[in-house]
Write a protein that holds these residues in place. Structure first.
Motif, mmCIF file in Angstrom:
data_model
loop_
_atom_site.group_PDB
_atom_site.id
_atom_site.type_symbol
_atom_site.label_atom_id
_atom_site.label_comp_id
_atom_site.label_asym_id
_atom_site.label_seq_id
_atom_site.Cartn_x
_atom_site.Cartn_y
_atom_site.Cartn_z
ATOM 1 N N GLU A 84 0.590 -0.914 0.247
ATOM 2 C CA GLU A 84 -0.020 0.185 0.075
ATOM 3 C C GLU A 84 0.720 1.275 -0.130
ATOM 4 O O GLU A 84 1.050 1.738 -0.227
ATOM 5 C CB GLU A 84 -1.085 0.256 1.189
ATOM 6 N N GLY A 85 2.251 1.335 1.187
ATOM 7 C CA GLY A 85 2.903 1.946 0.765
ATOM 8 C C GLY A 85 3.446 2.563 -0.668
ATOM 9 O O GLY A 85 3.368 3.473 -1.087
ATOM 10 N N SER A 86 3.872 1.783 -1.510
ATOM 11 C CA SER A 86 4.391 1.218 -2.980
ATOM 12 C C SER A 86 3.470 2.140 -3.749
ATOM 13 O O SER A 86 3.513 3.181 -4.472
ATOM 14 C CB SER A 86 4.904 0.525 -3.128
ATOM 15 N N VAL A 87 2.152 1.915 -3.338
ATOM 16 C CA VAL A 87 1.062 2.538 -4.213
ATOM 17 C C VAL A 87 0.957 4.084 -4.214
ATOM 18 O O VAL A 87 0.731 4.659 -4.963
ATOM 19 C CB VAL A 87 -0.455 1.757 -4.277
ATOM 20 N N VAL A 88 1.099 4.090 -2.773
ATOM 21 C CA VAL A 88 0.345 5.592 -1.966
ATOM 22 C C VAL A 88 1.825 6.607 -2.866
ATOM 23 O O VAL A 88 1.884 7.532 -3.682
ATOM 24 C CB VAL A 88 0.659 5.714 -1.304
ATOM 25 N N LEU A 89 2.845 6.298 -2.858
ATOM 26 C CA LEU A 89 4.117 6.365 -3.560
ATOM 27 C C LEU A 89 4.143 6.941 -5.404
ATOM 28 O O LEU A 89 4.837 7.637 -5.366
ATOM 29 C CB LEU A 89 5.794 5.680 -3.002
ATOM 30 N N GLY A 90 3.854 5.978 -5.491
ATOM 31 C CA GLY A 90 3.954 6.066 -7.228
ATOM 32 C C GLY A 90 2.388 7.320 -6.995
ATOM 33 O O GLY A 90 3.052 7.851 -8.389
ATOM 34 N N LYS A 91 1.335 7.295 -6.707
ATOM 35 C CA LYS A 91 0.521 8.831 -6.562
ATOM 36 C C LYS A 91 1.534 9.744 -5.893
ATOM 37 O O LYS A 91 0.772 10.581 -7.133
ATOM 38 C CB LYS A 91 -0.818 8.254 -5.572
ATOM 39 N N ALA A 92 2.559 9.636 -5.131
ATOM 40 C CA ALA A 92 2.116 10.855 -4.831
ATOM 41 C C ALA A 92 3.393 12.156 -6.090
ATOM 42 O O ALA A 92 3.493 13.066 -6.569
ATOM 43 C CB ALA A 92 3.205 10.975 -4.027
ATOM 44 N N LYS A 93 4.414 11.014 -6.617
ATOM 45 C CA LYS A 93 5.284 11.017 -7.268
ATOM 46 C C LYS A 93 4.521 11.547 -9.030
ATOM 47 O O LYS A 93 5.055 11.981 -9.256
ATOM 48 C CB LYS A 93 6.176 9.993 -7.825
ATOM 49 N N ALA A 94 3.449 11.093 -9.503
ATOM 50 C CA ALA A 94 2.319 11.186 -9.654
ATOM 51 C C ALA A 94 2.048 12.797 -10.029
ATOM 52 O O ALA A 94 1.618 13.240 -10.875
ATOM 53 C CB ALA A 94 1.576 10.000 -10.379
ATOM 54 N N ALA A 95 1.110 12.345 -8.724
ATOM 55 C CA ALA A 95 0.434 13.877 -8.715
ATOM 56 C C ALA A 95 1.471 15.676 -7.771
ATOM 57 O O ALA A 95 1.005 16.512 -8.753
ATOM 58 C CB ALA A 95 -0.070 13.676 -7.448
ATOM 59 N N ILE A 96 2.549 15.191 -7.579
ATOM 60 C CA ILE A 96 2.891 16.047 -6.823
ATOM 61 C C ILE A 96 3.539 17.270 -8.293
ATOM 62 O O ILE A 96 3.785 18.021 -7.964
ATOM 63 C CB ILE A 96 4.314 15.583 -5.589
ATOM 64 N N PRO A 97 4.502 16.401 -8.940
ATOM 65 C CA PRO A 97 4.748 17.595 -10.157
ATOM 66 C C PRO A 97 4.402 18.157 -10.942
ATOM 67 O O PRO A 97 4.546 19.114 -10.827
ATOM 68 C CB PRO A 97 6.242 16.623 -11.066
#
Length: 111
Positions: free
Chosen positions: A36-49
């Motif tokens: 779950e943490g890995s999925v959230v990290l992927g979402k954050a990498k896609a949304a933050i920039p």
């Protein structure tokens, strides 16, 4: 009267912000398993920039490009705990080895 209410309002504000942060972290899956943490990290990498780019255009600022970090939480999950448990599991053997080495050293000194 206002002097007595102000600390209560400050405390309530801090508790509300902390509670909200914990709720958001739990709701997004940050406090779950490593997958779950890995999925959230992927979402954050896609949304933050894109969000940062939008705000920088809005304020007219320019930031340097962020470095690329290749980090997988799946590989590092609980590695500190694993190393600590390993150290505890070999501690009796190491203590015995060090004791015998110390006794041998003392015997060599007394000869």
């Amino acid at each position: 009267m206002a002097a007595k209410i102000l600390p209560v309002v400050k405390l309530a504000t801090k508790v509300t912000i902390a509670g909200g942060a914990i709720y958001v972290a739990y709701d997004s899956g940050l406090l779950g398993s490593s997958e779950e943490g890995s999925v959230v990290l992927g979402k954050a990498k896609a949304a933050i920039p894109p969000a940062v780019d939008e705000w920088m255009k809005y304020f007219g600022l320019e930031l340097p490009t962020p470095p690329k970090i290749d980090f997988s939480p799946l590989q590092a999950w609980n590695s500190g705990v694993q190393k600590s448990i390993h150290a505890l599991s070999v501690a009796p053997t190491r203590a015995g080895e060090y004791t015998s080495q110390g006794l041998q050293y003392v015997k060599d000194l007394t000869k």
